[in-house]
Design a protein around this motif. Structure first.
Motif, PDB file in Angstrom:
ATOM      1  N   ALA A   1      -6.866   0.892  -5.102  1.00 28.18           N
ATOM      2  CA  ALA A   1      -6.556   1.247  -3.735  1.00 28.18           C
ATOM      3  C   ALA A   1      -5.061   1.510  -3.760  1.00 28.18           C
ATOM      4  CB  ALA A   1      -6.553  -0.053  -3.020  1.00 28.18           C
ATOM      5  N   SER A   2      -4.885   2.689  -2.650  1.00 26.41           N
ATOM      6  CA  SER A   2      -3.503   3.229  -2.543  1.00 26.41           C
ATOM      7  C   SER A   2      -2.376   2.316  -2.194  1.00 26.41           C
ATOM      8  CB  SER A   2      -3.450   4.383  -1.603  1.00 26.41           C
ATOM      9  OG  SER A   2      -4.007   3.897  -0.282  1.00 26.41           O
ATOM     10  N   SER A   3      -2.977   1.234  -1.722  1.00 25.00           N
ATOM     11  CA  SER A   3      -1.793  -0.009  -1.375  1.00 25.00           C
ATOM     12  C   SER A   3      -1.555  -1.071  -2.589  1.00 25.00           C
ATOM     13  CB  SER A   3      -2.309  -0.734  -0.236  1.00 25.00           C
ATOM     14  OG  SER A   3      -3.576  -1.427  -0.777  1.00 25.00           O
ATOM     15  N   ASP A   4      -2.125  -0.659  -3.624  1.00 25.14           N
ATOM     16  CA  ASP A   4      -1.935  -1.219  -4.928  1.00 25.14           C
ATOM     17  C   ASP A   4      -0.441  -1.026  -5.366  1.00 25.14           C
ATOM     18  OD1 ASP A   4      -4.254  -2.709  -5.061  1.00 25.14           O
ATOM     19  OD2 ASP A   4      -5.072  -1.847  -6.452  1.00 25.14           O
ATOM     20  N   SER A   5       0.214  -1.796  -6.297  1.00 29.70           N
ATOM     21  CA  SER A   5       1.479  -1.446  -6.652  1.00 29.70           C
ATOM     22  C   SER A   5       1.520  -0.372  -8.005  1.00 29.70           C
ATOM     23  CB  SER A   5       1.978  -2.853  -7.167  1.00 29.70           C
ATOM     24  OG  SER A   5       1.637  -3.485  -8.302  1.00 29.70           O
ATOM     25  N   VAL A   6       2.673   0.083  -8.290  1.00 27.43           N
ATOM     26  CA  VAL A   6       2.730   1.180  -9.419  1.00 27.43           C
ATOM     27  C   VAL A   6       2.512   0.083 -10.581  1.00 27.43           C
ATOM     28  CG1 VAL A   6       4.635   2.226 -10.875  1.00 27.43           C
ATOM     29  CG2 VAL A   6       4.344   2.288  -8.199  1.00 27.43           C
ATOM     30  N   ARG A   7       3.011  -1.068 -10.818  1.00 22.02           N
ATOM     31  CA  ARG A   7       2.483  -1.918 -11.761  1.00 22.02           C
ATOM     32  C   ARG A   7       1.057  -2.298 -12.197  1.00 22.02           C
ATOM     33  NH1 ARG A   7       6.086  -5.337 -13.715  1.00 22.02           N
ATOM     34  NH2 ARG A   7       7.092  -5.690 -11.765  1.00 22.02           N
ATOM     35  N   ASP A   8       0.374  -2.265 -10.951  1.00 20.49           N
ATOM     36  CA  ASP A   8      -1.384  -2.514 -11.010  1.00 20.49           C
ATOM     37  C   ASP A   8      -2.061  -1.045 -11.416  1.00 20.49           C
ATOM     38  OD1 ASP A   8      -1.105  -4.792  -9.876  1.00 20.49           O
ATOM     39  OD2 ASP A   8      -1.290  -4.327  -7.969  1.00 20.49           O
ATOM     40  N   ALA A   9      -1.344   0.003 -11.122  1.00 21.74           N
ATOM     41  CA  ALA A   9      -1.774   1.220 -11.602  1.00 21.74           C
ATOM     42  C   ALA A   9      -1.649   1.358 -12.846  1.00 21.74           C
ATOM     43  CB  ALA A   9      -1.070   2.419 -10.858  1.00 21.74           C
TER      44      ALA A   9
ATOM     45  N   VAL B   1       6.475   8.112 -14.303  1.00 22.39           N
ATOM     46  CA  VAL B   1       7.678   8.200 -14.923  1.00 22.39           C
ATOM     47  C   VAL B   1       8.644   9.262 -14.267  1.00 22.39           C
ATOM     48  CG1 VAL B   1       8.814   9.431 -17.231  1.00 22.39           C
ATOM     49  CG2 VAL B   1       6.710   8.044 -17.131  1.00 22.39           C
ATOM     50  N   VAL B   2       8.379  10.262 -13.509  1.00 24.26           N
ATOM     51  CA  VAL B   2       9.303  11.042 -13.002  1.00 24.26           C
ATOM     52  C   VAL B   2       9.368  10.540 -11.757  1.00 24.26           C
ATOM     53  CG1 VAL B   2       9.324  13.667 -11.968  1.00 24.26           C
ATOM     54  CG2 VAL B   2       8.541  13.149 -14.311  1.00 24.26           C
ATOM     55  N   GLU B   3       8.611  10.328 -10.930  1.00 28.44           N
ATOM     56  CA  GLU B   3       8.726   9.852  -9.469  1.00 28.44           C
ATOM     57  C   GLU B   3       9.310   8.321  -9.339  1.00 28.44           C
ATOM     58  OE1 GLU B   3       8.778  12.095  -6.949  1.00 28.44           O
ATOM     59  OE2 GLU B   3       8.225  13.513  -8.234  1.00 28.44           O
ATOM     60  N   LEU B   4       9.150   7.443 -10.263  1.00 25.19           N
ATOM     61  CA  LEU B   4       9.637   6.133 -10.106  1.00 25.19           C
ATOM     62  C   LEU B   4      10.628   5.818 -11.138  1.00 25.19           C
ATOM     63  CD1 LEU B   4       8.604   3.311  -8.754  1.00 25.19           C
ATOM     64  CD2 LEU B   4       7.642   2.989 -11.093  1.00 25.19           C
ATOM     65  N   LEU B   5      10.315   5.877 -12.392  1.00 22.75           N
ATOM     66  CA  LEU B   5      11.286   5.496 -13.321  1.00 22.75           C
ATOM     67  C   LEU B   5      12.487   6.182 -13.215  1.00 22.75           C
ATOM     68  CD1 LEU B   5       8.905   4.689 -16.377  1.00 22.75           C
ATOM     69  CD2 LEU B   5      10.187   2.996 -14.690  1.00 22.75           C
ATOM     70  N   ALA B   6      12.379   7.414 -13.140  1.00 19.21           N
ATOM     71  CA  ALA B   6      13.599   8.330 -13.326  1.00 19.21           C
ATOM     72  C   ALA B   6      14.571   8.272 -11.889  1.00 19.21           C
ATOM     73  CB  ALA B   6      13.268  10.005 -13.391  1.00 19.21           C
ATOM     74  N   THR B   7      13.949   7.575 -10.820  1.00 23.90           N
ATOM     75  CA  THR B   7      14.710   7.718  -9.792  1.00 23.90           C
ATOM     76  C   THR B   7      15.057   6.345  -9.318  1.00 23.90           C
ATOM     77  OG1 THR B   7      12.474   7.223  -8.278  1.00 23.90           O
ATOM     78  CG2 THR B   7      13.614   9.300  -8.633  1.00 23.90           C
ATOM     79  N   GLY B   8      14.626   5.166 -10.116  1.00 24.29           N
ATOM     80  CA  GLY B   8      15.147   3.815 -10.124  1.00 24.29           C
ATOM     81  C   GLY B   8      14.192   3.012  -9.250  1.00 24.29           C
ATOM     82  N   GLY B   9      13.071   3.675  -9.094  1.00 31.28           N
ATOM     83  CA  GLY B   9      12.097   2.681  -8.279  1.00 31.28           C
ATOM     84  C   GLY B   9      11.654   1.535  -8.541  1.00 31.28           C
ATOM     85  N   SER B  10      10.959   0.815  -7.901  1.00 33.44           N
ATOM     86  CA  SER B  10      10.645  -0.598  -8.059  1.00 33.44           C
ATOM     87  C   SER B  10       8.774  -0.525  -8.543  1.00 33.44           C
ATOM     88  CB  SER B  10      10.634  -1.640  -7.156  1.00 33.44           C
ATOM     89  OG  SER B  10       9.804  -2.832  -7.366  1.00 33.44           O
ATOM     90  N   PRO B  11       8.570  -1.102  -9.799  1.00 32.96           N
ATOM     91  CA  PRO B  11       7.328  -1.246 -10.184  1.00 32.96           C
ATOM     92  C   PRO B  11       6.315  -1.910  -8.951  1.00 32.96           C
ATOM     93  CG  PRO B  11       8.490  -2.524 -11.620  1.00 32.96           C
ATOM     94  CD  PRO B  11       9.704  -1.703 -10.710  1.00 32.96           C
ATOM     95  N   ASP B  12       6.726  -2.669  -8.041  1.00 34.53           N
ATOM     96  CA  ASP B  12       6.240  -3.445  -7.398  1.00 34.53           C
ATOM     97  C   ASP B  12       6.028  -2.391  -5.890  1.00 34.53           C
ATOM     98  OD1 ASP B  12       5.907  -5.775  -8.814  1.00 34.53           O
ATOM     99  OD2 ASP B  12       8.110  -6.122  -8.445  1.00 34.53           O
ATOM    100  N   GLN B  13       6.310  -1.205  -5.711  1.00 37.32           N
ATOM    101  CA  GLN B  13       6.241  -0.483  -4.634  1.00 37.32           C
ATOM    102  C   GLN B  13       4.984   0.109  -4.846  1.00 37.32           C
ATOM    103  OE1 GLN B  13       9.417   2.165  -5.666  1.00 37.32           O
ATOM    104  NE2 GLN B  13       8.090   3.939  -5.090  1.00 37.32           N
ATOM    105  N   PRO B  14       4.252   0.378  -3.514  1.00 35.86           N
ATOM    106  CA  PRO B  14       3.013   0.956  -3.473  1.00 35.86           C
ATOM    107  C   PRO B  14       2.522   2.454  -4.519  1.00 35.86           C
ATOM    108  CG  PRO B  14       3.952   0.639  -1.236  1.00 35.86           C
ATOM    109  CD  PRO B  14       4.769   0.152  -2.054  1.00 35.86           C
ATOM    110  N   ILE B  15       1.676   2.420  -5.122  1.00 35.98           N
ATOM    111  CA  ILE B  15       1.351   3.369  -5.882  1.00 35.98           C
ATOM    112  C   ILE B  15       1.246   4.631  -4.941  1.00 35.98           C
ATOM    113  CG2 ILE B  15      -1.046   3.089  -6.002  1.00 35.98           C
ATOM    114  CD1 ILE B  15       1.167   4.390  -9.054  1.00 35.98           C
ATOM    115  N   ALA B  16       0.904   4.563  -3.687  1.00 28.71           N
ATOM    116  CA  ALA B  16       0.833   5.753  -3.126  1.00 28.71           C
ATOM    117  C   ALA B  16       2.204   6.363  -2.905  1.00 28.71           C
ATOM    118  CB  ALA B  16       0.053   5.398  -1.614  1.00 28.71           C
TER     119      ALA B  16
END
Length: 166
Positions: free
Chosen positions: A15-23, A56-71
């Motif tokens: 689901a697009s509402s799942d977290s980055v960690r779930d993905a 990697v590029v959109e989350l880790l490189a920008t300091g995002g959270s693994p708990d934010q929505p994967i969308a």
């Protein structure tokens, strides 16, 4: 060969509402580098694609959270081709759109699977190898025919020319 023949495994989706960690966990569990994201209200409707590179590029490189929505890191409105599209059409579409993966749609518009550039290159390589084998076989048959004619007629007079030295 059409592109649907390259859809070898079932499309993995979350689901697009799942977290980055779930993905990331789904990618690891299913040994895939891309997931289809579905609408939470319509689970069969693909609304985006996310790749390991996106994470990697959109989350880790920008300091995002693994708990934010994967969308939030996914590519919305994924590029798609019809299942009857040729390999050439799929490659051209990938090139035109600047993507490495395409959704493959059934004639009724449903999602049949996902095809990567690697899948297409592998298929084209197999076709080129088959063509090369066919050409080699044809050349060998031609050589065999020439050899059999030479044996039937005897050696050519040209084979007996010798060099005369003064």
């Amino acid at each position: 060969m059409n592109i649907s023949s390259l859809c070898r495994r079932e499309l993995v989706s979350i689901a697009s509402s799942d977290s980055v960690r779930d993905a990331a966990a789904a990618m690891r569990q299913h040994h895939v580098g891309a997931l289809a994201l579905t609408d939470p209200q319509e689970p069969g409707k693909v609304v985006a694609i996310v790749t390991d590179r996106d994470i990697v590029v959109e989350l880790l490189a920008t300091g995002g959270s693994p708990d934010q929505p994967i969308a939030s890191v996914a590519t919305p409105a994924p590029v798609a081709v019809r299942s009857e599209a040729s390999l050439d059409e799929a490659l051209l579409r990938m090139q035109r759109e600047g993507v490495r993966r395409l959704l493959v749609l059934d004639p009724d518009g449903g999602v049949r699977g996902l095809v990567s550039l690697d899948d297409v290159v592998e298929a084209v390589t197999r076709e080129v190898e088959q063509l090369a084998a066919t050409l080699r076989a044809g050349l060998e048959r031609g050589r065999d025919r020439i050899d059999s004619r030479t044996r039937e007629r005897g050696p050519s007079a040209a084979l007996y020319l010798t060099r005369h030295e003064p």
